[in-house]
Design a protein around this motif. Sequence first.
Motif, PDB file in Angstrom:
ATOM      1  N   ARG A 198       0.916  -1.556   0.087  1.00 24.42           N
ATOM      2  CA  ARG A 198       0.327  -0.322  -0.369  1.00 24.42           C
ATOM      3  C   ARG A 198       1.058   0.890   0.154  1.00 24.42           C
ATOM      4  N   LEU A 199       0.112   2.299  -1.035  1.00 26.18           N
ATOM      5  CA  LEU A 199       1.350   3.267  -1.202  1.00 26.18           C
ATOM      6  C   LEU A 199       0.260   4.157  -0.712  1.00 26.18           C
ATOM      7  N   GLU A 200       0.701   5.426   0.068  1.00 29.86           N
ATOM      8  CA  GLU A 200      -0.060   7.466   0.629  1.00 29.86           C
ATOM      9  C   GLU A 200      -0.125   7.812  -0.983  1.00 29.86           C
ATOM     10  N   VAL A 201      -0.430   8.435  -1.232  1.00 31.23           N
ATOM     11  CA  VAL A 201      -0.253   9.383  -2.514  1.00 31.23           C
ATOM     12  C   VAL A 201      -0.927  10.961  -2.283  1.00 31.23           C
ATOM     13  N   PHE A 202      -0.129  11.339  -2.225  1.00 32.45           N
ATOM     14  CA  PHE A 202      -1.126  12.568  -1.987  1.00 32.45           C
ATOM     15  C   PHE A 202      -1.331  13.802  -3.502  1.00 32.45           C
ATOM     16  N   VAL A 203      -1.801  13.689  -4.219  1.00 28.84           N
ATOM     17  CA  VAL A 203      -2.349  14.533  -5.569  1.00 28.84           C
ATOM     18  C   VAL A 203      -2.772  15.912  -5.287  1.00 28.84           C
ATOM     19  N   ASP A 204      -1.930  16.497  -5.839  1.00 28.23           N
ATOM     20  CA  ASP A 204      -2.105  17.862  -6.734  1.00 28.23           C
ATOM     21  C   ASP A 204      -3.431  18.029  -6.780  1.00 28.23           C
ATOM     22  N   SER A 205      -4.664  19.072  -6.930  1.00 32.76           N
ATOM     23  CA  SER A 205      -5.593  19.339  -7.393  1.00 32.76           C
ATOM     24  C   SER A 205      -5.321  19.639  -9.024  1.00 32.76           C
ATOM     25  N   ALA A 206      -4.302  19.945  -9.426  1.00 32.61           N
ATOM     26  CA  ALA A 206      -3.944  20.359 -11.033  1.00 32.61           C
ATOM     27  C   ALA A 206      -3.939  18.801 -11.696  1.00 32.61           C
ATOM     28  N   LEU A 207      -3.987  17.550 -11.212  1.00 34.11           N
ATOM     29  CA  LEU A 207      -3.690  16.354 -11.381  1.00 34.11           C
ATOM     30  C   LEU A 207      -5.168  15.640 -11.572  1.00 34.11           C
ATOM     31  N   VAL A 208      -6.200  15.873 -10.607  1.00 28.74           N
ATOM     32  CA  VAL A 208      -7.248  15.668 -10.790  1.00 28.74           C
ATOM     33  C   VAL A 208      -7.724  15.234 -12.171  1.00 28.74           C
ATOM     34  N   ALA A 209      -8.473  14.243 -12.043  1.00 27.05           N
ATOM     35  CA  ALA A 209      -9.350  14.009 -14.138  1.00 27.05           C
ATOM     36  C   ALA A 209      -8.089  14.306 -14.733  1.00 27.05           C
ATOM     37  N   MET A 210      -7.082  14.447 -14.804  1.00 26.95           N
ATOM     38  CA  MET A 210      -6.360  14.286 -15.791  1.00 26.95           C
ATOM     39  C   MET A 210      -6.457  12.870 -16.238  1.00 26.95           C
ATOM     40  N   PRO A 211      -5.680  12.417 -17.588  1.00 28.90           N
ATOM     41  CA  PRO A 211      -5.746  11.281 -17.733  1.00 28.90           C
ATOM     42  C   PRO A 211      -4.046  10.991 -17.499  1.00 28.90           C
ATOM     43  N   LEU A 212      -3.885   9.802 -16.818  1.00 32.73           N
ATOM     44  CA  LEU A 212      -2.088   9.939 -16.413  1.00 32.73           C
ATOM     45  C   LEU A 212      -2.310   8.386 -17.015  1.00 32.73           C
ATOM     46  N   GLY A 213      -0.733   7.912 -17.583  1.00 37.53           N
ATOM     47  CA  GLY A 213      -0.497   6.519 -17.960  1.00 37.53           C
ATOM     48  C   GLY A 213      -0.133   5.614 -16.548  1.00 37.53           C
ATOM     49  N   LEU A 214      -0.609   4.762 -15.882  1.00 37.24           N
ATOM     50  CA  LEU A 214       0.231   3.550 -15.615  1.00 37.24           C
ATOM     51  C   LEU A 214       0.826   2.592 -16.002  1.00 37.24           C
ATOM     52  N   THR A 215       2.173   2.800 -15.772  1.00 38.95           N
ATOM     53  CA  THR A 215       3.095   1.290 -16.441  1.00 38.95           C
ATOM     54  C   THR A 215       3.362   0.242 -15.286  1.00 38.95           C
ATOM     55  N   LEU A 216       3.501  -1.019 -15.401  1.00 39.10           N
ATOM     56  CA  LEU A 216       3.702  -1.763 -13.965  1.00 39.10           C
ATOM     57  C   LEU A 216       4.686  -2.974 -15.063  1.00 39.10           C
ATOM     58  N   GLU A 217       6.106  -2.916 -14.281  1.00 37.31           N
ATOM     59  CA  GLU A 217       7.028  -4.328 -14.622  1.00 37.31           C
ATOM     60  C   GLU A 217       7.068  -5.165 -12.997  1.00 37.31           C
ATOM     61  N   GLN A 218       6.722  -6.430 -13.620  1.00 37.27           N
ATOM     62  CA  GLN A 218       6.603  -7.358 -12.381  1.00 37.27           C
ATOM     63  C   GLN A 218       6.885  -9.244 -13.346  1.00 37.27           C
ATOM     64  N   ALA A 219       7.195  -9.228 -12.356  1.00 40.10           N
ATOM     65  CA  ALA A 219       7.525 -11.268 -12.227  1.00 40.10           C
ATOM     66  C   ALA A 219       6.534 -11.960 -11.610  1.00 40.10           C
ATOM     67  N   GLY A 220       5.310 -11.507 -11.482  1.00 44.45           N
ATOM     68  CA  GLY A 220       4.659 -13.059 -10.825  1.00 44.45           C
ATOM     69  C   GLY A 220       2.601 -12.156 -11.339  1.00 44.45           C
TER      70      GLY A 220
END
Length: 747
Positions: free
Chosen positions: A109-131
Motif C-alpha cells: 500500500r502507498l499513500e499518494v497526495f495528489v495535487d488538485s491540478a492533476l485531478v481528472a487528468m488522464p495519466l498513464g501507469l506502467t507496471l513491471e513485474q515477475a508475477g
Amino acid sequence: MKQYRQPCEAGVCRFRLPAVRLAAAVGLVLLLALQLSAQVVDGRLVLTPQSLAGAERECAFGGEWRYHPGDNPAWAAAELDHSGWRLMNTALRQDEVADSVWPGIGWFRLEVFVDSALVAMPLGLTLEQAGASEIYLNGERLFAFGTVGSTQITEVSEIRTWSQPHAFVFAEAGENVIAVRYSNQRWYQIRLWGGETGFFMKVGSTDEMVRGYSGNLLSSGRYQAFFTAFSLSLALLHLFIFVFYPSARENIYYAVLAFAFAGICWMPTELSLLKSFAPFAVHMLAFKIFLLLTAVAGPCVLYSIFYERLPRYAYALIIAGIVVMAVSWWLPLAWVYVFSFVSLVESLRVVILAVARRRRFAWIIGVGYSLFCIAAGYQMLPEFTQVIQRYQLVYYPYYMWGIFALLVSMSLFLARSFAATHVELSRRLAEVEVLSARAIEQERDALQAETKRKLLEANLEHQSRELERARELEKAHRELFEANRTLRDTQAQLVQSEKMASLGSLVAGIAHELNTPIGAVNSMHHTLMRAFGNIREALEDSATAPQEAMLQRNFDAINDANRVIGSGTERVMNIVKRLRSFARLDEAELKTVDIHEGIEDTLTLIHHEIKHHVTVVRNFGKLPPIPCYPGQLNQVFLNLLNNARQAIVGEGTITITTAMKDGLVRIGISDTGTGIKPEHLEKIFDPGFTTKGVGVGTGLGLSICYQIVQKHFGKIEVASEVGKGTTFTIILPTDLDKRVEAESAPR
C-alpha cells in the motif's frame, strides 16, 4: 462519526478515531512543502505537476511501500490503517527479503497526495513485474495483470518487462491510496536468474509514456533485426567456408560463435515481450546457453588461429562449458556470467600473447576484443555490483556494438589470413605446375585409353537409362491420356449439370411468355362459343333479313377469334421452337451451325427479363457457319447475357458484336453495368468465385464458360471499367472438327 480501521493482526481488524488520519494529512502537507519532485518516503508520495515535468514526464513509484504478507481482500479498502505494516521495497530484492518474509503472496500500500491540478487528468501507469498483480485505487480495482494465486497452480503469472501504459485518472485531490495485491509463487526460480521477484510502478503523462514505449519497442526491434541478421550472415558464410574447406577449422568455431552472438542479440527484446512464465523460462534458458556457447567458441577460434592444434586445457574448457549448459536451468545468471568472464580473460590472454609475439595481423583481433571487452564488461558488471535494481536484462545496445566489432575484426582477420594463404599457395602452385608438367605428359596416353573405356561404359549406361526413361514416359503418357479423357468426361457432366440448372431458371420466363397467348386463346374461345350459340338460336327460327345481318356479325366474330387463336398458337409454337433450338438436346455432337441463330435463340429466352429496361444492340457481321457444340455455346451466351443483365442497374444497353478477324470468329458481349473491380478480374473464371453474394450465384457460370470455350480451342477475354461496364470477347476457330479429329487420333 466516521471510523477508520487499524492494521489487521491475526485476521482481525480494529478501528480508531480519525486523529491518526489527520496527523498523516499534516505530515503529507509538510512533505509537499519540502519536496520538489515525487519520491516514496515511508510509504508516502506527493504527486504534483512538477513531479511530471521531466523530459519523460513520468514519476517512478518505486521504493519502500507498506507491506503485509498473506492475502485479505479487506486490505484494498482506502480507510484501512496500514501504519503498523512494515516498510518493504516493492522490487523484493534478494538481499532484503528472507523466505519467511515473502510467503509468495502479499499486499503493498502507498499513500499518494495528489495535487488538485492533476485531478481528472488522464495519466498513464506502467507496471513491471515477475508475477501476478491487482491494482486498487481508493478501494476500487483499476487493473489486473495475470491471476493472483496462493499456489503455483492457482497463480497465472504475467511477466512484464516493457510494460505498455494503461490510462487512469485520480478522481479527487489530496490523499489517495494505491494498493497492490501481488503474488509470485515462482520467486525462487526467478532469483536463480539473478532477477528480482517484485514489481516496479511508474505514473506519468499518457502521451509521453505511449511515445516512449513505442519508441523503445521500435528502436530495440531495429537493433535486434540488424545485429541478429548480421551475425547470422557471418555464421552462414563461415559455415559454408568450412564445408568447402574443412582444413580451416577456425571457420566452424567462428560460425558457432557468430550463431551464439545472433541468439544473444535476438533474445533480450523477445524476453521483454513474453508474458507467461513457461516461455519466459525457456527463452531465459536459451539465453544462458547462447552465452555459454560464446564462452566456449570464442577461445576455440583463437586457439585454432594462433596454435597448430587445440591445447589440452581447451578440451577442459569445452567439457566445463557442456557441463554448465546441462545444469544451466538451475544456475543463477550471475554464475553464467562468471564462466563467460573467465572465458573472456582467457581470450584476452591469447590475443595479448599473439600481439606481443608479433603474429601476423593479430592486432586486428586485438582491437576487436578490446571493444568487445568494454561492451561485455558494461553488460556483466551490473550483475556483480547490483547497479541495476530491477530484474530484467540490460536492453541498451552497447554490448551489441561490442559483438559487432569483435565479429568484424575476426572476419577481417580470417579474410586477410585467407588472402595471404591464397597468395602463398598461388606461388607454390606455379612451381608445382612446372614440376608436374612432365609427369602429366607421361600419364596423358594412359589417361586417354582409360577415358575411352569409361566413355564407352558411360555411353552404354546412358543408353540403358534413356531406354528405361522412354518406357516410363510411355507409361506416363498412357496414364495422362486416360486421366485427360476422364477429366473431359467430368467437365462434360459439369457443363450439362449447369445447363440443366440454367434451363430450370428459364421455366419461370417461359411460363410468363406462355401465359399471355394462352389467356388470349381462352378468352376468344368463350367469345366463339357465345357466337356459335347465337347462330344456333337464329337458325332454329326462320331467317329474316335482320337475322341475316346478325348471322353475319357472329360469323365475323368467329373469324376474329380464330385469327387471335391462330396468332397465340403460333407464338407458343415459336417459343417452344426457340427453347428446343437453345437446348439442342438432339445435337450433343459436333455440328456446323449459324452462330447468329444461337444468339437469337438465347435472346428470345431472356426477352421477358430485359424487355422493360435493357436495350439490345446487334452489330452482326458476316459469319460463315462453323463447326461447334451448339448446346454448349448457347450455354455460354446465356451465362454471359444473364451476367450482363444482372450487372445493369436501372436502364442500360447490351451490345452484341460479331466479326471475322484473322480467320477467327469474334463474338463480343458488352454491357453498361457496374463493371468488375480490377482485383477480381484474375479470379472471375475460378470455380466457386462470385461477387453476387451468398445465395445469389454459384460461382460456376463463368468457369463453365471458360471450359466450354477451351473445349472449342478458343479463348475468352474480358475488359472492364468500374462504373462504365464490361466486355466479354469469345474467339473461336472455324476448323474445330479438324482439331478435334487430330486430338483424338492415337499417338
